[in-house]
Design a protein around this motif. Structure first.
Motif, PDB file in Angstrom:
ATOM      1  N   SER A  91       5.060  -0.657  13.084  1.00 31.58           N
ATOM      2  CA  SER A  91       5.229   0.574  12.309  1.00 31.58           C
ATOM      3  C   SER A  91       6.447   1.343  12.791  1.00 31.58           C
ATOM      4  N   VAL A  92       6.851   2.266  11.924  1.00 28.67           N
ATOM      5  CA  VAL A  92       7.851   3.260  12.297  1.00 28.67           C
ATOM      6  C   VAL A  92       7.351   4.589  11.728  1.00 28.67           C
ATOM      7  N   LEU A  93       7.479   5.633  12.528  1.00 30.76           N
ATOM      8  CA  LEU A  93       7.085   6.974  12.110  1.00 30.76           C
ATOM      9  C   LEU A  93       8.312   7.721  11.606  1.00 30.76           C
ATOM     10  N   ALA A  94       8.095   8.662  10.719  1.00 30.97           N
ATOM     11  CA  ALA A  94       9.204   9.388  10.104  1.00 30.97           C
ATOM     12  C   ALA A  94      10.180   9.973  11.128  1.00 30.97           C
ATOM     13  N   PRO A  95       9.729  10.641  12.187  1.00 28.68           N
ATOM     14  CA  PRO A  95      10.701  11.174  13.154  1.00 28.68           C
ATOM     15  C   PRO A  95      11.525  10.076  13.831  1.00 28.68           C
ATOM     16  N   GLU A  96      10.905   8.943  14.100  1.00 30.90           N
ATOM     17  CA  GLU A  96      11.623   7.819  14.704  1.00 30.90           C
ATOM     18  C   GLU A  96      12.663   7.272  13.735  1.00 30.90           C
ATOM     19  N   TRP A  97      12.278   7.138  12.466  1.00 32.16           N
ATOM     20  CA  TRP A  97      13.193   6.632  11.446  1.00 32.16           C
ATOM     21  C   TRP A  97      14.399   7.546  11.299  1.00 32.16           C
ATOM     22  N   ARG A  98      14.129   8.837  11.220  1.00 34.01           N
ATOM     23  CA  ARG A  98      15.229   9.797  11.071  1.00 34.01           C
ATOM     24  C   ARG A  98      16.151   9.771  12.287  1.00 34.01           C
ATOM     25  N   ALA A  99      15.579   9.712  13.472  1.00 33.28           N
ATOM     26  CA  ALA A  99      16.394   9.685  14.683  1.00 33.28           C
ATOM     27  C   ALA A  99      17.276   8.437  14.723  1.00 33.28           C
ATOM     28  N   ALA A 100      16.727   7.317  14.308  1.00 30.87           N
ATOM     29  CA  ALA A 100      17.498   6.067  14.306  1.00 30.87           C
ATOM     30  C   ALA A 100      18.557   6.058  13.215  1.00 30.87           C
ATOM     31  N   ARG A 101      18.247   6.634  12.070  1.00 28.12           N
ATOM     32  CA  ARG A 101      19.165   6.598  10.928  1.00 28.12           C
ATOM     33  C   ARG A 101      20.216   7.699  10.978  1.00 28.12           C
ATOM     34  N   PHE A 102      19.819   8.882  11.429  1.00 28.84           N
ATOM     35  CA  PHE A 102      20.699  10.034  11.303  1.00 28.84           C
ATOM     36  C   PHE A 102      21.046  10.713  12.619  1.00 28.84           C
ATOM     37  N   GLY A 103      20.482  10.224  13.714  1.00 29.24           N
ATOM     38  CA  GLY A 103      20.736  10.817  15.023  1.00 29.24           C
ATOM     39  C   GLY A 103      19.648  11.819  15.374  1.00 29.24           C
ATOM     40  N   PRO A 104      19.439  12.009  16.660  1.00 30.96           N
ATOM     41  CA  PRO A 104      18.330  12.868  17.097  1.00 30.96           C
ATOM     42  C   PRO A 104      18.493  14.329  16.711  1.00 30.96           C
ATOM     43  N   GLU A 107      12.072  11.155   0.439  1.00 34.68           N
ATOM     44  CA  GLU A 107      11.722  11.681  -0.891  1.00 34.68           C
ATOM     45  C   GLU A 107      10.231  11.962  -1.036  1.00 34.68           C
ATOM     46  N   ARG A 108       9.403  11.127  -0.415  1.00 32.63           N
ATOM     47  CA  ARG A 108       7.966  11.229  -0.643  1.00 32.63           C
ATOM     48  C   ARG A 108       7.190  11.787   0.541  1.00 32.63           C
ATOM     49  N   GLY A 109       7.857  12.012   1.652  1.00 32.29           N
ATOM     50  CA  GLY A 109       7.181  12.606   2.795  1.00 32.29           C
ATOM     51  C   GLY A 109       6.225  11.686   3.530  1.00 32.29           C
ATOM     52  N   ILE A 110       6.443  10.390   3.412  1.00 33.38           N
ATOM     53  CA  ILE A 110       5.604   9.435   4.128  1.00 33.38           C
ATOM     54  C   ILE A 110       5.880   9.574   5.629  1.00 33.38           C
ATOM     55  N   VAL A 113       0.871  -1.171   0.000  1.00 28.52           N
ATOM     56  CA  VAL A 113       0.000   0.000   0.000  1.00 28.52           C
ATOM     57  C   VAL A 113       0.906   1.218   0.000  1.00 28.52           C
ATOM     58  N   PHE A 114       0.565   2.215  -0.811  1.00 29.89           N
ATOM     59  CA  PHE A 114       1.326   3.461  -0.828  1.00 29.89           C
ATOM     60  C   PHE A 114       0.340   4.595  -1.048  1.00 29.89           C
ATOM     61  N   ASP A 115       0.142   5.424  -0.022  1.00 33.62           N
ATOM     62  CA  ASP A 115      -0.817   6.524  -0.088  1.00 33.62           C
ATOM     63  C   ASP A 115      -0.097   7.806   0.317  1.00 33.62           C
ATOM     64  N   ALA A 116       0.461   8.487  -0.683  1.00 34.90           N
ATOM     65  CA  ALA A 116       1.235   9.698  -0.413  1.00 34.90           C
ATOM     66  C   ALA A 116       0.360  10.786   0.197  1.00 34.90           C
ATOM     67  N   ALA A 117      -0.887  10.896  -0.239  1.00 40.41           N
ATOM     68  CA  ALA A 117      -1.774  11.941   0.288  1.00 40.41           C
ATOM     69  C   ALA A 117      -2.008  11.763   1.789  1.00 40.41           C
ATOM     70  N   ALA A 118      -2.158  10.523   2.230  1.00 37.61           N
ATOM     71  CA  ALA A 118      -2.361  10.248   3.650  1.00 37.61           C
ATOM     72  C   ALA A 118      -1.046  10.148   4.412  1.00 37.61           C
TER      73      ALA A 118
END
Length: 190
Positions: free
Chosen positions: A173-186, A124-127, A86-91
């Protein structure tokens, strides 16, 4: 056409396209029983026409900015895949899934490929929310969710009928802020 290296072991992530139908069928024939243990994907690809139809459906959905499908190749052989089921960019939501034949198991292919998909979806897509849904009995899939830093949100009891059985389904699930914090640091500005 693109191919993305997933490491020094010859693993690549590439789109699965219509012209890959015969290759997808051969892959499913090699791993049908293993792949089909928890998911119906293996049952959907029975011949080259059904493989082509599945790939056409994903091509059409991708063209409409929806679901997408990618293959995992190891030394030039298709051994599995990952997809935005499933991919819903609008949501701002998507669901990622995977499958592997036995020769691809235990190499970290899915984890590496899904990292690429999540990075693209979030950056890239703002999910905002990436979901992972798997049968509770599918421990390999649940371990991928754990390795990716996803949070287990709950269990849908006996929600997934498959091959005459009813499986409990786990939602991670993972939320964008959590993903960024884990990947790139807080403190990352990404």
């Amino acid at each position: 056409m693109f191919a993305r290296s997933l490491g020094e072991d010859g693993a690549e992530l590439r789109p699965l396209e219509l012209w890959n139908a015969a290759e997808l069928l051969a892959h499913m024939d090699r791993g049908r029983d293993y792949i089909g243990t928890y998911i119906g994907f293996a049952d959907a690809v029975r011949d080259e026409d059904s493989a082509r139809a599945l790939l056409r459906r994903y091509a059409e959905q991708g063209a409409a900015d929806g679901a997408r499908i990618y293959g995992l190749w190891l030394d030039g052989l298709l051994v599995g895949g990952v997809l935005f089921r499933v991919f819903d960019a609008a949501a701002g939501t998507c669901e990622i899934g995977c499958w592997l034949e036995p020769r691809g198991v235990g190499r970290g292919l899915v984890t590496r490929a899904v990292r690429v998909l999540i990075d693209w979806a979030v950056e890239e897509r703002g999910i905002h929310r990436v979901e992972w849904v798997a049968a509770s009995a599918n421990t390999a899939s649940l371990k991928v969710a754990e390795r990716l830093g996803m949070t287990r949100e709950g269990v849908l009891r006996e929600s997934h009928p498959h091959r005459g059985l009813r499986y409990d389904t786990e939602i991670w699930s993972v939320l964008a802020p959590e993903w960024r914090a884990a990947r790139f640091g807080p403190d990352s500005a990404r």
